[in-house]
Design an enzyme around this catalytic site. Sequence first.
Site, mmCIF file in Angstrom:
data_model
loop_
_atom_site.group_PDB
_atom_site.id
_atom_site.type_symbol
_atom_site.label_atom_id
_atom_site.label_comp_id
_atom_site.label_asym_id
_atom_site.label_seq_id
_atom_site.Cartn_x
_atom_site.Cartn_y
_atom_site.Cartn_z
ATOM 1 N N HIS A 262 0.783 -1.236 0.000
ATOM 2 C CA HIS A 262 0.000 0.000 0.000
ATOM 3 C C HIS A 262 0.815 1.286 0.000
ATOM 4 O O HIS A 262 0.240 2.375 0.025
ATOM 5 C CB HIS A 262 -0.999 -0.007 1.171
ATOM 6 N N HIS A 263 2.149 1.188 -0.023
ATOM 7 C CA HIS A 263 2.963 2.402 -0.131
ATOM 8 C C HIS A 263 3.360 2.700 -1.576
ATOM 9 O O HIS A 263 3.962 3.743 -1.839
ATOM 10 C CB HIS A 263 4.226 2.287 0.722
ATOM 11 N N CYS A 264 3.052 1.804 -2.486
ATOM 12 C CA CYS A 264 3.430 2.002 -3.890
ATOM 13 C C CYS A 264 2.280 2.646 -4.646
ATOM 14 O O CYS A 264 1.131 2.202 -4.543
ATOM 15 C CB CYS A 264 3.800 0.666 -4.531
#
Length: 318
Positions: free
Chosen positions: A114-116
């Site tokens: 979920h950080h990409c």
Amino acid sequence: MGLEKLHPFDAGKWGKVINFLKEEKLIADDLIVQAREATDEDLLVAHTRRYLNKLKWSFVVATITEIPPVAFLPNFVVQRKVLKPLRTQTGGTIMAGKLAVDRGWAINVGGGFHHCSSDKGGGFCAYADITLAIKFLFERVQGVSKATIIDLDAHQGNGHERDFMDDHRVYIMDAYNRYIYPGDGFAKRAIKRKVELEWGTEDTEYLQKVHTHVEGALNELKPDIIVYNAGTDILDGDPLGGLAISPQGIVKRDEVVFKAARSRRIPILMVTSGGYQKRTARIIADSILNLHNLGLIDKELATKIKYELPLAPYANEP
């Protein structure tokens, strides 16, 4: 190659979850859909060509995964040993999105990067699997026009938030430790229901907030699909999460989310995301067993079909 020992993540976590579920007789090899590696064509549904080209530089991958020695490896090794497994998990999330719509639920034992975002990786996340799963559904599955992301990993999900910043079809609820990575103020503008937690938040307060805000989010907008990012880095003692939730609290949290989805007959896709202790694999398995025992998931629905093509649940879609 031993590089996983240089990283806080337990690289064997996903296999351990599957093995625990096999030991408990919940699943067998013929009841698992094998994830297929996402191709460049698949990845371009969300990612820019410029970003995918950047991953051909080992130092870029080393920065994203936070394993410095990766920078010194030939890129063909990095592609095969580091990125291919991540592309396979990404393909699994995309496939699971279609399976969830078809069958009511699906769990990718992996994913949750979920950080990409479409043009930038980070925080161990090289591919935007949540964004991809939703975009595949919007573009290729009739009747899916609204999605809700329930992100309960200890970290803010800034990747999908940046990707869906101005997309009113996507409602984002995010509960996270307000003091830790990534602290992305710009991405927070995309969160429709923001739950910022203090250091050391414990079960009672946490579960009350999860219940209140999950119910509130789904009452505010009834989506066609829920993507549930079920990180276990909220566990007490996690070196990166900074929260203090018990194993039982995590099992209960997942139960709350699935009950909310299933009672409303909203398809739900779960991904396992972060979790940086060896015991998280057992907790994930226990949670899936609990969901089954409560009738919230049915192993007969898990799959009776062996998909043989890359991203085969989409094979018959236009």
